[in-house]
Design an enzyme around this catalytic site. Structure first.
Site, PDB file in Angstrom:
ATOM      1  N   ILE A 209       5.367  26.921 -50.153  1.00 41.00           N
ATOM      2  CA  ILE A 209       4.074  27.509 -50.543  1.00 41.00           C
ATOM      3  C   ILE A 209       3.941  27.406 -52.057  1.00 41.00           C
ATOM      4  O   ILE A 209       4.848  27.820 -52.784  1.00 41.00           O
ATOM      5  CB  ILE A 209       4.023  29.016 -50.154  1.00 41.00           C
ATOM      6  N   HIS A 210       2.850  26.838 -52.537  1.00 43.32           N
ATOM      7  CA  HIS A 210       2.624  26.879 -53.988  1.00 43.32           C
ATOM      8  C   HIS A 210       1.160  26.737 -54.375  1.00 43.32           C
ATOM      9  O   HIS A 210       0.807  26.830 -55.555  1.00 43.32           O
ATOM     10  CB  HIS A 210       3.429  25.785 -54.706  1.00 43.32           C
ATOM     11  N   ARG A 211       0.286  26.506 -53.393  1.00 41.31           N
ATOM     12  CA  ARG A 211      -1.122  26.247 -53.705  1.00 41.31           C
ATOM     13  C   ARG A 211      -1.747  27.490 -54.357  1.00 41.31           C
ATOM     14  O   ARG A 211      -1.530  28.623 -53.888  1.00 41.31           O
ATOM     15  CB  ARG A 211      -1.780  25.938 -52.355  1.00 41.31           C
ATOM     16  N   ASP A 286       1.773  24.525 -47.591  1.00 42.90           N
ATOM     17  CA  ASP A 286       0.428  24.264 -48.109  1.00 42.90           C
ATOM     18  C   ASP A 286       0.467  23.070 -49.069  1.00 42.90           C
ATOM     19  O   ASP A 286      -0.488  22.799 -49.788  1.00 42.90           O
ATOM     20  CB  ASP A 286      -0.157  25.518 -48.782  1.00 42.90           C
TER      21      ASP A 286
END
Ligand code: UD1
Ligand code: UDP
Length: 380
Positions: A209-211, A286
């Site tokens: 997850i990093h968006r 993501d």
């Protein structure tokens, strides 16, 4: 011919590797290409940067601009300011930009204002969501680019729909498929990383997850990590944690809870990451690159977003879009995807991403056009 490549973020180091390899092959057979590498410094941590340069044996960086982190305007402005003199001194025949980060946009803008032809690797991708910073970077970079290398037919169609002349578009395939395909035998042997985390083949989920839409919205971030914690009660969830997400969890005061509730690990090197992806029962992400790799490796994927640029993976049934609004919905979709019976030949053709030689096609196109002048060939 002199080409400047500008990179700055993790996925760009990976995309650069096949391009360096293709240029190396031309040089080895006597072709006169000079390749200058500029690193903006957007990513700088050991595990977000150095590991990739070492592991992928990338050539040394000719110009490191040391920009680092910052707000979008601040970061992009610093990049522009520092790229411009490098390009003025280098006077290249063309600038190669990769993907959709702020480094991509800054390089395209600096080069085009200096009348240096811009070639965009991974052109034409659209989520049609202008709230994504990457979408703005892509749209503007494509508008500024003289030559647009698309990874898929969808990418080419998107560009034509925006009025970009077909003469500027080359559907080369995806450089990320090039590097993944070449490394398939190596990652099949790479079991140490699974042993290190105590994971058995096809028994765990891998999540990244990093968006910004997920990390910068506390409600969504909580929902995602609640969902992952619940999945972890069924089978292990391993999360190589991006520094942006680590910071966001820390600010919310839930980093410790996340670490207790699942297997949170450091960002991984490229080959270990691929090995973890290949052996996963499920991928939850993501990331643009990771959802595509899930498809290419035949691992079911849940993408925690409203949209994707990689529509082929969804249409083929290997990727499901799940907006992260409810932990229950994430868990249900994840269980459904994880329990799918393996159907490796159904709706699964890696060929939508090209023949695994995208970078060679890109360099061939540059050589061909340079022979007729990169500039002159670009007017559409
Ligand atoms: C950037 C790209 C994104 C890409 C991602 C790949 C933009 C707008 N976004 O997002 O498209 O998917 O890279 O991973 O260009 N940080 C560190 N160490 C680092 C790098 C970042 O601690 O080495 C932290 C900093 O707190 C920084 C934050 O992560 O503010 C975000 O970094 P940034 O490069 O701005 O964006 P990414 O989220 O990494
Ligand atoms: N990746 C990696 N280690 C990690 C997470 C991702 O090597 O811990 C690789 C991943 O396999 C893919 C690329 O980084 O090749 C994707 O980059 P990222 O998710 O940072 O950005 P995006 O593709 O969303 O722009």
């Amino acid at each position: 011919m002199k080409i400047v490549s500008v990179v700055g973020a993790r996925p760009q180091f990976i995309k650069l590797e096949p391009v360096c390899r293709a240029i190396g092959a031309v040089q080895a057979s006597g072709g006169a290409i000079e390749h200058v590498i500029v690193h903006t410094g957007q990513h700088y941590d050991l595990r977000m940067n150095d590991v990739f340069w070492d592991e992928l044996k990338l050539p040394h960086v000719d110009h490191h601009l040391g920009v680092g982190s910052g707000r979008h305007g601040e970061q992009t402005a610093k990049m522009l300011e520092r790229i411009e003199p490098v390009l003025m001194n280098a006077t290249p025949d063309g600038v190669l930009v990769f993907g959709d980060t702020n480094s991509t946009l800054a390089a395209a803008l600096a080069a085009s204002k200096l009348h240096i032809p811009v070639a965009h690797v991974e052109a034409g991708l659209r989520s049609f969501d202008r709230r994504m910073p990457e979408e703005i970077n892509r749209v503007i970079t494509d508008q500024l680019s003289d030559l647009l290398f698309t990874p898929t037919a969808t990418g080419s169609e998107n560009l034509r729909a925006e009025g970009i002349p077909s003469s500027r578009i080359r559907q080369t395939g995806d450089v990320m498929w090039d590097i993944l395909k070449r490394n398939l035998p190596r990652i099949a042997q790479r079991k140490a990383v699974l042993e290190r985390f105590g994971l058995a083949d096809a028994s765990y989920a891998l999540a990244t997850i990093h968006r910004a839409a997920n990390t910068d919205d506390p409600r969504r971030l909580r929902v995602i990590f609640d969902g992952l914690a619940k999945i972890h009660r069924e089978f292990p969830v391993v999360v190589p944690l991006h520094p942006r997400t680590r910071n966001a969890l820390d600010t919310l005061g839930i980093l410790r809870r996340a670490r207790d509730a699942m297997l949170v690990v450091e960002p991984q090197g490229y080959l270990d990451m691929l090995a973890l992806e290949r052996s996963a029962r499920l991928i939850v992400t993501d990331s643009g690159g990771v959802q595509k790799e899930a498809f290419l490796l035949g691992v079911p994927c849940v993408t925690l977003r409203e949209h994707t640029e990689w529509t082929e993976t969804v249409n083929a049934g290997w990727n499901r879009l799940v907006p992260p609004l409810s932990a229950r919905v994430i868990v249900e979709a994840s269980m459904e995807m994880a329990n799918r019976k393996p159907e490796p030949d159904t709706g699964h053709s890696c060929e939508v991403f090209g023949d695994g030689n995208a970078a060679a096609h890109i360099i061939e196109a540059l050589i061909e056009i340079e022979a007729g002048s990169l500039d002159g060939g670009m007017d559409g």
